[in-house]
Design an enzyme around this catalytic site. Structure first.
Site, mmCIF file in Angstrom:
data_model
loop_
_atom_site.group_PDB
_atom_site.id
_atom_site.type_symbol
_atom_site.label_atom_id
_atom_site.label_comp_id
_atom_site.label_asym_id
_atom_site.label_seq_id
_atom_site.Cartn_x
_atom_site.Cartn_y
_atom_site.Cartn_z
ATOM 1 N N GLU A 72 -1.255 -4.967 0.327
ATOM 2 C CA GLU A 72 -2.004 -4.108 1.057
ATOM 3 C C GLU A 72 -1.635 -4.352 2.276
ATOM 4 O O GLU A 72 -1.269 -5.146 3.198
ATOM 5 C CB GLU A 72 -3.228 -5.016 1.546
ATOM 6 C CG GLU A 72 -4.579 -4.442 2.431
ATOM 7 C CD GLU A 72 -5.999 -5.436 2.687
ATOM 8 O OE1 GLU A 72 -6.002 -6.360 1.737
ATOM 9 O OE2 GLU A 72 -6.563 -4.927 3.377
ATOM 10 N N LYS A 266 -11.768 -13.554 2.229
ATOM 11 C CA LYS A 266 -10.624 -13.054 1.023
ATOM 12 C C LYS A 266 -9.914 -12.718 2.609
ATOM 13 O O LYS A 266 -8.250 -12.581 1.947
ATOM 14 C CB LYS A 266 -12.043 -11.863 1.603
ATOM 15 C CG LYS A 266 -10.755 -10.530 0.259
ATOM 16 C CD LYS A 266 -9.587 -9.455 1.719
ATOM 17 C CE LYS A 266 -9.542 -8.734 0.542
ATOM 18 N NZ LYS A 266 -8.324 -7.850 0.673
ATOM 19 N N ASP A 282 0.662 -20.166 -9.826
ATOM 20 C CA ASP A 282 -0.520 -18.817 -10.729
ATOM 21 C C ASP A 282 -1.580 -19.186 -9.597
ATOM 22 O O ASP A 282 -2.628 -20.001 -9.541
ATOM 23 C CB ASP A 282 -1.094 -19.936 -11.303
ATOM 24 C CG ASP A 282 -2.238 -19.532 -12.239
ATOM 25 O OD1 ASP A 282 -2.484 -18.533 -11.755
ATOM 26 O OD2 ASP A 282 -2.166 -20.425 -13.235
ATOM 27 N N HIS A 379 -5.602 -0.905 11.171
ATOM 28 C CA HIS A 379 -5.488 -0.572 9.677
ATOM 29 C C HIS A 379 -4.610 0.672 9.480
ATOM 30 O O HIS A 379 -3.919 0.551 9.054
ATOM 31 C CB HIS A 379 -6.687 -1.336 9.074
ATOM 32 C CG HIS A 379 -6.250 -1.079 7.773
ATOM 33 N ND1 HIS A 379 -5.275 -2.403 6.575
ATOM 34 C CD2 HIS A 379 -6.469 -0.366 6.835
ATOM 35 C CE1 HIS A 379 -5.723 -1.677 5.301
ATOM 36 N NE2 HIS A 379 -6.343 -1.040 5.204
HETATM 37 C C1 MEV Z 1 -9.287 -7.124 4.627
HETATM 38 O O1 MEV Z 1 -8.442 -7.540 3.762
HETATM 39 C C2 MEV Z 1 -9.165 -8.411 5.033
HETATM 40 C C3 MEV Z 1 -10.450 -8.219 6.561
HETATM 41 O O2 MEV Z 1 -11.421 -8.214 5.771
HETATM 42 C C4 MEV Z 1 -10.954 -9.953 6.237
HETATM 43 C C5 MEV Z 1 -12.252 -10.184 7.849
HETATM 44 O O3 MEV Z 1 -13.333 -9.214 6.986
HETATM 45 O O4 MEV Z 1 -11.679 -11.240 7.695
HETATM 46 C C6 MEV Z 1 -10.551 -7.570 7.636
#
Ligand code: MEV
Length: 424
Positions: A72, A266, A282, A379
């Site tokens: 990513e 995430k 792992d 991003h």
């Molecule tokens: C994207 O890879 C991760 C985010 O969605 C994490 C978040 O929302 O805190 C930007």
């Protein structure tokens, strides 16, 4: 079949276009393919992901370069930016809370686990005796079998587990734990079945032996703390106080709302998985264990917490990370070996701390963006080159597009439109 035969077979079955067969060949390693051929099965090529470095990680007063493997865009940039910021503000403080790992022997038996637990010392001695030879080296390294506890499976009659606690020193320990469990199980069943006070109408029968990837006692904590005034570089158009308050609200939302908590976590795993993957660990085990830990209260929640007190912003991540630095891919995959070298050959405990720091760095960067400019601005800028590759832009087109979008918002359709105009 050898590799060529497998590819030929795919071509014959029309499961593969000829140009893909060619690119599978191109991605074979010119002289180290034998190393990769032994990693898994039915291999027809290699799958390449970027190997990046996030510099300036100050962890417990020592600077690290952190290797990250991730597909990513913007994750490595966010980690690098947050690491530099925290390096200027005291760095990350980390500590390993414990390193216990779990193995389970599940069995059926018509008795009560309280009775088994009353023979715990005797059973632990038996377990240690029957695994003596297997655990010898591990005990020398400070590991081994630490404890055993018997529990009945909720909602199931006559079904129980021996939950055995292990320490596995610098190895992840999956094979060690599983070998111990499979050795212990028949002896344990015999012990139960031959004991006057334990035997039941039907003999105890072992069902399965396997480690548990839920390791709530293999836990690491990472904290970053600074005066609220220092948060200026992340505050955007807000005052530092407003920024800190917005940040606090965002973390509280992640604590209380599972939908947000999953995305919040995430962002933590963007950092964690990238280092776990780079070091050949792992990542499925890490994810499964840590996600379960995030739901330990019965409701899925944030793995981070924020404390704002006396003008001090203190952000903490607590996460179970059952990692290894010896054995497995860590010592065989050339890139994992390189990652370990870049990290200065950490012990498993040190790696737990560095991985946690990467997780906190990424999450901090993400949440800080979310409560200020929004995530897309940064991003999409970094994602632009992916969009251009997707649209098969030439080098000249890439250069014009990058120039054009230098100071404007980026979206896929805007880039597509711009290229269309350019190509007219
Ligand atoms: C994207 O890879 C991760 C985010 O969605 C994490 C978040 O929302 O805190 C930007």
């Amino acid at each position: 079949m050898n590799r060529e035969e497998k590819v030929k077979c795919l071509l014959e079955q029309q499961a593969l276009a000829p140009h893909l067969a060619e690119s599978f060949r191109e991605f074979l390693h010119p002289n180290k393919q034998h190393l990769f051929n032994d990693i898994s099965e039915n291999i027809i090529s290699n799958y390449i992901l970027p190997f990046s470095i996030a510099p300036n990680f100050l962890v417990n007063d020592k600077i690290y370069l952190v290797p990250m493997v991730i597909e990513e865009s913007s994750v490595v940039a966010a980690a690098s930016k947050a690491a530099s910021f925290w390096a200027r503000n005291g760095g990350f403080r980390t500590k390993v809370i414990n390193t216990l790992k779990n193995g389970q022997i599940h069995f059926t038996w018509m008795g009560d686990c309280a009775a088994l637990n009353s023979f715990k010392d005797e059973i632990l001695e038996l377990i240690n005796n029957v695994t003596e030879r297997i655990t010898k080296k591990m005990r020398k390294r400070g590991g081994g079998i630490m404890d055993v506890e018997f529990k009945s499976i909720v909602n199931m009659a006559n079904t129980h587990q021996a939950l055995i606690k292990f320490k596995t020193a610098d190895s992840m320990g999956a094979n060690f734990i599983n070998t111990c469990l499979e050795t212990i199980a028949p002896h344990l069943m015999d012990f139960i079945n031959q004991h006057q006070q334990l035997k039941s109408a039907e003999a105890a029968k072992s069902i399965m032996c396997i480690l548990s990837n839920y390791t709530p006692e293999c836990l690491v904590e990472c904290t970053a703390s600074c005066d609220i005034e220092q948060l200026q570089p992340y505050a955007g158009d807000y005052s530092v106080q407003e920024f800190a308050e917005r940040y606090r609200t965002a973390v509280e939302i992640a604590i209380n709302d599972p939908y947000r908590a999953v995305t919040h976590n995430k962002g933590i795993f963007n950092g964690i998985d990238a280092v776990v993957l780079a070091t050949g660990n792992d990542f499925r085990a890490i994810e499964a264990g840590a996600q379960a830990y995030a739901a330990r209260s019965g409701s899925y929640s944030s793995l981070t917490s924020l404390n704002i007190n006396n003008n001090q912003f203190t952000y903490t991540l607590k996460v179970p990370l059952a990692l290894g630095t010896v054995g497995g891919l860590t010592n065989t995959h050339p890139m994992a070996k390189a990652a370990m070298q870049i990290l200065q050959q950490p012990s498993a405990e040190q790696l737990m701390q560095l991985v946690a720091a990467a997780g906190l760095a990424n999450n901090f960067g993400a949440v800080a963006s979310l409560v200020t400019s929004g995530i897309q601005k940064g991003h999409m800028k970094l994602h632009l080159s992916n969009v251009l590759n997707h649209l098969e832009a030439s080098e000249a087109e890439k250069s014009s597009t990058l120039k054009h979008f230098k100071d404007t918002a980026v979206s896929y359709s805007m880039v597509e439109q711009f290229l269309k105009e350019l190509r007219k």
